[in-house]
Scaffold this active site. Structure first.
Site, PDB file in Angstrom:
ATOM      1  CD  GLU A  32       1.163  -5.636   5.387  1.00  0.00           C
ATOM      2  OE1 GLU A  32       2.087  -6.656   5.930  1.00  0.00           O
ATOM      3  OE2 GLU A  32       0.411  -5.813   4.509  1.00  0.00           O
ATOM      4  CB  ALA A  62      -0.881  -0.009   1.324  1.00  0.00           C
ATOM      5  N   GLY A  77       0.738  -5.069   0.958  1.00  0.00           N
ATOM      6  CA  GLY A  77      -0.305  -5.209   0.002  1.00  0.00           C
ATOM      7  C   GLY A  77      -0.072  -5.865  -1.473  1.00  0.00           C
TER       8      GLY A  77
HETATM    9  C1  LIG Z   1      -5.156  -2.092   4.072  1.00  0.00           C
HETATM   10  C2  LIG Z   1      -3.690  -2.066   4.324  1.00  0.00           C
HETATM   11  C3  LIG Z   1      -3.156  -2.986   3.337  1.00  0.00           C
HETATM   12  C4  LIG Z   1      -1.809  -3.089   3.126  1.00  0.00           C
HETATM   13  C5  LIG Z   1      -0.760  -2.531   4.226  1.00  0.00           C
HETATM   14  C6  LIG Z   1       0.631  -2.313   3.441  1.00  0.00           C
HETATM   15  O1  LIG Z   1       1.118  -2.635   2.420  1.00  0.00           O
HETATM   16  S1  LIG Z   1       1.471  -1.408   4.285  1.00  0.00           S
HETATM   17  C7  LIG Z   1       3.261  -1.114   3.135  1.00  0.00           C
HETATM   18  C8  LIG Z   1       3.834  -2.434   3.421  1.00  0.00           C
HETATM   19  N1  LIG Z   1       5.245  -2.552   2.522  1.00  0.00           N
HETATM   20  C9  LIG Z   1       6.284  -2.354   2.936  1.00  0.00           C
HETATM   21  O2  LIG Z   1       6.337  -1.872   4.366  1.00  0.00           O
HETATM   22  C10 LIG Z   1       7.403  -1.917   2.136  1.00  0.00           C
HETATM   23  C11 LIG Z   1       8.089  -0.758   2.311  1.00  0.00           C
HETATM   24  N2  LIG Z   1       9.377  -0.891   1.412  1.00  0.00           N
HETATM   25  C12 LIG Z   1      10.404  -1.272   1.433  1.00  0.00           C
HETATM   26  O3  LIG Z   1      10.662  -2.115   2.235  1.00  0.00           O
HETATM   27  C13 LIG Z   1      11.193  -0.868   0.539  1.00  0.00           C
HETATM   28  O4  LIG Z   1      11.237   0.461  -0.063  1.00  0.00           O
HETATM   29  C14 LIG Z   1      11.551  -1.768  -0.716  1.00  0.00           C
HETATM   30  C15 LIG Z   1      10.240  -1.822  -1.441  1.00  0.00           C
HETATM   31  C16 LIG Z   1      12.061  -3.077  -0.160  1.00  0.00           C
HETATM   32  C17 LIG Z   1      12.607  -1.061  -1.805  1.00  0.00           C
HETATM   33  O5  LIG Z   1      13.823  -0.658  -0.911  1.00  0.00           O
HETATM   34  P1  LIG Z   1      14.734   0.115  -1.546  1.00  0.00           P
HETATM   35  O6  LIG Z   1      15.968  -0.021  -0.528  1.00  0.00           O
HETATM   36  O7  LIG Z   1      15.094  -0.107  -3.238  1.00  0.00           O
HETATM   37  O8  LIG Z   1      14.219   1.498  -1.791  1.00  0.00           O
HETATM   38  P2  LIG Z   1      13.642   2.452  -0.696  1.00  0.00           P
HETATM   39  O9  LIG Z   1      13.369   1.831   0.693  1.00  0.00           O
HETATM   40  O10 LIG Z   1      14.772   3.604  -0.329  1.00  0.00           O
HETATM   41  O11 LIG Z   1      12.421   3.189  -1.111  1.00  0.00           O
HETATM   42  C18 LIG Z   1      12.575   4.012  -2.441  1.00  0.00           C
HETATM   43  C19 LIG Z   1      11.480   4.976  -2.280  1.00  0.00           C
HETATM   44  O12 LIG Z   1      10.186   4.382  -2.481  1.00  0.00           O
HETATM   45  C20 LIG Z   1       9.518   4.838  -0.953  1.00  0.00           C
HETATM   46  N3  LIG Z   1       8.542   3.662  -0.605  1.00  0.00           N
HETATM   47  C21 LIG Z   1       8.852   2.495  -0.578  1.00  0.00           C
HETATM   48  N4  LIG Z   1       7.768   1.607  -0.195  1.00  0.00           N
HETATM   49  C22 LIG Z   1       6.753   2.593  -0.328  1.00  0.00           C
HETATM   50  C23 LIG Z   1       5.347   2.341   0.007  1.00  0.00           C
HETATM   51  N5  LIG Z   1       4.940   1.140   0.227  1.00  0.00           N
HETATM   52  N6  LIG Z   1       4.623   3.463   0.023  1.00  0.00           N
HETATM   53  C24 LIG Z   1       5.193   4.594  -0.556  1.00  0.00           C
HETATM   54  N7  LIG Z   1       6.427   4.754  -0.694  1.00  0.00           N
HETATM   55  C25 LIG Z   1       7.290   3.733  -0.375  1.00  0.00           C
HETATM   56  C26 LIG Z   1      10.386   5.007   0.026  1.00  0.00           C
HETATM   57  O13 LIG Z   1      10.162   5.999   0.736  1.00  0.00           O
HETATM   58  C27 LIG Z   1      11.438   5.797  -0.855  1.00  0.00           C
HETATM   59  O14 LIG Z   1      11.120   7.092  -1.376  1.00  0.00           O
HETATM   60  P3  LIG Z   1      11.884   8.329  -0.485  1.00  0.00           P
HETATM   61  O15 LIG Z   1      11.380   9.420  -1.203  1.00  0.00           O
HETATM   62  O16 LIG Z   1      13.469   8.171  -0.484  1.00  0.00           O
HETATM   63  O17 LIG Z   1      11.220   8.237   0.963  1.00  0.00           O
END
Ligand SMILES: CC/C=C\CC(=O)SCCNC(=O)CCNC(=O)[C@H](O)C(C)(C)COP(=O)(O)OP(=O)(O)OC[C@H]1O[C@@H](n2cnc3c(N)ncnc32)[C@H](O)[C@@H]1OP(=O)(O)O
Length: 719
Positions: A123, A61, A100
């Site tokens: 999450e 998400a 998600g």
């Molecule tokens: C009803 C509710 C249903 C579902 C709930 C959910 O899904 S909650 C979200 C669950 N997902 C996560 O926790 C994943 C979070 N992201 C990560 O672990 C990493 O970003 C990932 C995908 C492994 C990639 O890692 P990487 O090292 O390649 O990049 P980085 O972490 O620096 O991220 C790059 C930029 O993307 C932004 N970002 C990452 N994930 C999300 C997200 N889910 N939503 C919004 N934005 C996300 C991250 O903030 C970075 O941007 P920045 O501007 O540098 O902050």
């Protein structure tokens, strides 16, 4: 935001497009809903593939949407529509399928993953649970114990483990979308009933109650006050004991509680703060995006005590070639053995070969002549470090970066002793250096942006939460720790016990209270520093004036314990007693209590009742107040930097976001009011005097934390 194409005549391919991680924003959700409808209503389409652009399936998400009123097509009915489709839907998982993103994949009928993909339901680390059906589908797919493990820890699994657990149906080393299309063609027309996970019962589990009780106990213990892990267990229990529809209702209720909790806000703040600190900036205007780091292929560590050994391991584990220098032969041999052991154990844990050949040991500092970067980790003594830096300046090739691992010494003073001060930065590691996540990268006024960029880049490579900070006594972390510890000492003088103070702090969420921590790290460490500062006075003078030193209140309690040889765990006695030197189980010590009684009597102090609230306010607000001074001085670029330092290196409970986030949650006006209250009661304690930045922020209407940066800039420009 989701592109639709037809390939191989009869496969509809839906590609999520939302860089960088294809998060499920409102636009992406709408795009998926529209594309699924299109595919299902097209008679030529026999099966569907869902994938993500740029080699990543979906990062879950869109966390940024959580802070706003969420609008758009909800996730649950979207996933439900996919699961109930009458054509097979195959998820083609490359990169990551998280949160998600994995829940979307679990709604598909089949999952094909690339061998390098990572999957998980993280999450819980955002203060939530997998509430798009993940907590109900995953246990049905892989069984309760495995699902509990994944959901309560949030850990990511490799494609190989996902295959073994039964999360994915196939793993490929080739193009995942091509493999998924081929697979989709092969399953077209097959019955989909057995593939709809929500219709499965949870696999039978003997002794379900005992299992849940055991897991709940474990989770409560490790959660230290965090509520999401507990809700995760409750949601999986619903999957194991209720029909799917009722389980979903329970999932929704639990999520609603978590979603509006301060803990979820704090944890999501931490997620973004950790990423924000990588975008460092210096008061000179130098920034992460305009400063190029230098390549580091070969590094050296000088001094192989506890810190030097850990740093050597951390460097070698990144694949760098490391020269480890220790001038005494016996110490060098001992260090070699210890480092090899650490590398072997680390490699075993990670399932890789140990980087033993990556480290070359030497007694001769000349051996570092051709390295790109040196980390000096000799004893914390400015004269010794200066000597080493002068030797390094003479030995190293031009341009070698000289880093000092120090927790308190003046990085700029050290730099000024070298011909190239621009090449000098501090790298403050935390013990054990190969384990602890935090690294403070300390720049002086003359450190070049390139030197800072290189140290930050190296920290990232070592997997550290690296934070660039300015040079001052104690940098950020230890500078803020000082008033915190001093308040704890004052509380003992006024009537508290180490047990009471520690209990209040541990209930707040710290893994250890201040006194248990002091016993662990050794009381002699602070004693040495206070002696160096001229604060320790021998003798048994009594009364208030004996406790005013250098014009401010001072508690000699720690010094008195050291004079008794009570250095903490290592001597078997400190603020607590231990079964034997080196033992870790702290027990209350009657000697300490009578010592405190005698001390109070000697100084004319009358013990009063102190409650947990006062402990928290005095210790934490004093620490936070110093944080405001640090922001005002420009030592930390923003509150996120301070919070990442405290969460990653000082045991601040993550679900409370860090000290500055906590102050924002409590309310700046309240923090100011309590500091003013305590300052009136203790006028001889300067660290209770509210910082002028805190006052100015309150006067300007207490802006929310993400606006502090702007507010500080504006306030500074008005000075
Ligand atoms: C009803 C509710 C249903 C579902 C709930 C959910 O899904 S909650 C979200 C669950 N997902 C996560 O926790 C994943 C979070 N992201 C990560 O672990 C990493 O970003 C990932 C995908 C492994 C990639 O890692 P990487 O090292 O390649 O990049 P980085 O972490 O620096 O991220 C790059 C930029 O993307 C932004 N970002 C990452 N994930 C999300 C997200 N889910 N939503 C919004 N934005 C996300 C991250 O903030 C970075 O941007 P920045 O501007 O540098 O902050």
């Amino acid at each position: 935001m989701a592109e639709y194409n037809r390939v191989s005549e009869c496969v509809g391919v839906i590609t999520l497009r939302n860089p960088p991680v294809n998060a499920l924003s409102a636009a992406v959700r709408q795009g998926i809903v529209d594309a699924v409808q299109r595919a299902l209503s097209d008679p030529n389409v026999k099966s569907v593939v869902i994938c993500g652009q740029n080699g990543i399936f979906c990062g879950g998400a869109d966390i940024k949407e959580f802070g706003s009123n969420m609008t758009g097509h909800p996730l649950i009915p979207m996933i439900h529509a996919i699961e109930s489709a009458n054509k097979p839907v195959v998820a083609a998982i490359e990169g990551s399928a998280l949160g998600g993103g994995l829940e979307l994949a679990l709604g598909c009928h089949y999952r094909i993953a690339h061998s390098k993909a990572r999957l998980g339901l993280p999450e819980v680390s955002l203060g939530l649970l997998p509430a798009a059906g993940g907590s109900q589908r995953l246990p049905r797919l892989i069984g309760v114990p495995a699902a509990l493990n994944l959901i309560t820890t949030g850990r990511h699994v490799t494609a190989a483990e996902a295959l073994q657990l039964g999360i994915v149906d196939q793993v490929t080393d080739h193009n995942t979308v091509d493999a998924a299309v081929k697979f989709a063609l092969s399953v077209a027309g097959r019955s989909l009933d057995p593939r709809r996970i929500s219709t499965h019962p949870c696999p039978q589990q003997p002794d379900l109650d005992a299992l849940f009780e055991e897991v709940m106990q474990k989770v409560r213990q490790s959660a230290r006050g965090a509520i999401a892990p507990i809700a995760c267990v409750q949601a999986v229990r619903a999957a194991a004991t209720l029909p799917y529809a009722q389980g979903m209702e329970r999932e929704r209720e639990l999520m609603a509680t978590l979603f509006t909790s301060g803990q979820a806000r704090a944890l999501q703040y931490c997620f973004f703060a950790e990423r924000a600190v990588g975008r460092w900036r210096m008061p000179s205007g130098a920034r992460w995006d305009t400063s190029k780091s230098r390549p580091v292929h070969k590094a050296a560590v000088i001094g192989l005590g506890t810190m030097g050994r850990g740093i050597t391991v951390a460097l070698a584990q990144t694949g760098l070639s490391v020269i480890a220098v220790e001038t005494q032969e016996k110490q060098l041999m001992e260090a070699k053995q210890a480092i090899s052991g650490m590398l072997e154990r680390g490699a075993k844990r990670r399932g890789v070969a140990p980087a033993l050949d990556g480290v070359i040991y030497s007694q001769n500092i000349q051996a570092v002549a051709d390295v790109d970067l040196v980390i000096e980790a000799v004893f914390e003594d400015i004269a010794l470090k200066t000597k080493v830096f002068q030797q390094l300046s003479a030995v190293c090739k031009p341009g070698t970066l000289l880093c000092t691992n120090t927790s308190a010494l003046d990085v700029d003073q050290l730099a000024s002793e070298t011909p190239n001060p621009e090449l000098v930065v501090g790298m403050h590691f935390f013990a054990p250096a190969h384990v602890m996540k935090l690294l403070e990268v300390v720049y002086g006024p003359r450190s070049s942006p390139q030197a800072v960029a290189t140290a930050m880049q190296l920290g990232k490579k070592m997997g550290k939460a690296s934070v660039a900070v300015g040079n001052c006594r104690g940098f950020v972390g230890n500078r803020m720790l000082k008033p915190y510890i001093e308040e704890a000492f004052f509380l003992l003088e006024e009537g508290a016990t180490p047990e009471l103070v520690d209990q209040a702090l541990e209930e707040f969420g710290f893994p250890m209270g201040v006194f248990r921590m002091s016993d662990l790290s050794g009381l002699d460490v602070g004693w040495r520093v206070r002696k160096g500062d001229g604060l320790v006075e021998p003798g048994t003078a009594s009364g208030r004036f004996a406790r005013i030193r250098q014009g401010r209140r001072y508690s000699p309690l720690g010094d008195l314990l050291c004079e008794e040889g009570r250095f903490g765990q290592k001597t078997g006695r400190g603020w607590y007693q231990y079964d034997k030197p080196g033992s870790r189980v702290a027990r209350s010590d009657p000697w300490l209590h009578s010592f405190l009684g005698a001390y109070r009597a000697q100084h004319g102090l009358v013990a009063r009742r102190i409650d947990h609230q006062e402990v928290l306010e005095r210790c934490l607000y004093a620490l936070i107040n110093e944080g405001f001074h640090i922001l005002d001085d420009g030592i930390a670029a923003g509150p996120e930097d301070i919070d990442v330092i405290y969460v990653s290196g000082y045991g601040w409970p993550r679900h409370r976001g860090g000290p500055m986030f906590y102050a924002n949650m409590v309310g700046l006006a309240k923090v100011l009011e309590r500091l003013e209250h305590y300052q009136q009661l203790h006028p001889e304690v300067p660290h209770l005097q509210p910082s002028s930045l805190l006052r100015r922020l309150v006067a300007s209407g207490s802006p929310p934390i993400h606006k502090w940066g702007e507010a500080i800039k504006k306030l500074h420009s008005q000075l």
